[in-house]
Design a protein around this motif. Structure first.
Motif, PDB file in Angstrom:
ATOM      1  N   VAL A   5      -3.685  -1.622   6.216  1.00 18.59           N
ATOM      2  CA  VAL A   5      -4.672  -2.644   6.549  1.00 18.59           C
ATOM      3  C   VAL A   5      -5.947  -1.959   7.015  1.00 18.59           C
ATOM      4  O   VAL A   5      -5.895  -1.047   7.845  1.00 18.59           O
ATOM      5  N   LEU A  38      -0.089  -8.497  12.943  1.00 14.11           N
ATOM      6  CA  LEU A  38       0.106  -7.825  11.657  1.00 14.11           C
ATOM      7  C   LEU A  38       1.509  -7.231  11.620  1.00 14.11           C
ATOM      8  O   LEU A  38       1.998  -6.754  12.648  1.00 14.11           O
ATOM      9  N   TRP A  42       3.029  -2.083   8.636  1.00 13.39           N
ATOM     10  CA  TRP A  42       1.751  -1.788   7.998  1.00 13.39           C
ATOM     11  C   TRP A  42       0.924  -0.853   8.871  1.00 13.39           C
ATOM     12  O   TRP A  42       0.555  -1.207   9.986  1.00 13.39           O
ATOM     13  N   VAL A  44      -2.462   0.668  10.244  1.00 10.26           N
ATOM     14  CA  VAL A  44      -3.745  -0.007  10.418  1.00 10.26           C
ATOM     15  C   VAL A  44      -4.859   1.010  10.642  1.00 10.26           C
ATOM     16  O   VAL A  44      -4.741   1.898  11.490  1.00 10.26           O
ATOM     17  N   ALA A  96      -3.175 -12.883  10.174  1.00  9.12           N
ATOM     18  CA  ALA A  96      -1.982 -12.141   9.728  1.00  9.12           C
ATOM     19  C   ALA A  96      -1.115 -12.910   8.730  1.00  9.12           C
ATOM     20  O   ALA A  96      -0.736 -12.355   7.696  1.00  9.12           O
ATOM     21  N   LEU A  99      -2.612 -12.764   5.291  1.00 11.27           N
ATOM     22  CA  LEU A  99      -2.481 -11.473   4.622  1.00 11.27           C
ATOM     23  C   LEU A  99      -1.093 -11.301   4.018  1.00 11.27           C
ATOM     24  O   LEU A  99      -0.952 -10.742   2.923  1.00 11.27           O
TER      25      LEU A  99
END
Length: 184
Positions: A5, A38, A42, A44, A96, A99
């Motif tokens: 991300v 998130l 992932w 970031v 979030a 996404l």
């Protein structure tokens, strides 16, 4: 995971009047509210001046600073090693779930589709609420990206996904913050 991300956190917040990413929302800050929701898997990358956050992130800066969101995306891409990249503005505290939906849409698309882009209730596509194939964004990125509109990302082949309600909203004013300061 194979998705990173890039969070854009370098804007001037002129309409807000102060650092909107540090503004309080639900016992946190606007930025930490986003980062905390998130998926943990992932990695970031946050583009902007480094600050304390509740989540471990990698900080990068655009050079020179102030080049706009597309320059921020370009700076963030320098730290991305995954085949997919989500792009989100740091002032979208409830983004979030959007996404996650955009990731699913892109993964279910044909390989030639470069991205899945969020579209608000009015039909406006937001290139800063999207998931892209990293290689496609790199190939389509103008260099230098300083001063180029982020809408340039919409030139990439993409699918559009409606993002209704809180996940598609950002904080531009103190009134926006008041409206978004409710559970997602």
């Amino acid at each position: 995971d194979d998705l990173s991300v890039v969070v854009l956190a370098g804007g001037s917040a002129r309409r807000f009047g102060s650092d909107k990413l540090a503004a309080p929302i639900q016992g946190s800050t606007v930025l930490d509210h986003l980062l905390g929701r998130l998926p943990a898997r992932w990695p970031v990358v946050v583009v902007g001046p480094a600050r304390a956050t509740d989540r471990m992130v990698l900080w990068v800066s655009e050079e020179p600073a102030g080049g706009g969101p597309l320059a921020g995306v370009a700076a963030g891409l320098t730290a991305v090693t995954t085949p997919f990249v989500a792009v989100v503005a740091g002032d979208m505290p409830h983004a979030a779930p959007a996404l996650v939906a955009l990731e699913a849409a892109l993964r279910s698309s044909a390989p030639e589709v470069a991205g899945a882009v969020g579209v608000d209730e009015t039909g406006s596509a937001n290139p800063l609420l999207a998931v892209y194939r990293t290689s496609a964004v790199r190939e389509g990125m103008p260099y230098p990206a300083h001063g180029v509109a982020a809408k340039r990302l919409l030139d990439l082949t993409h699918v559009e996904v409606t993002v209704a309600g809180l996940p598609g909203r950002d904080v531009d004013t103190t009134q926006d913050l008041a409206e978004l300061d409710r559970p997602d």
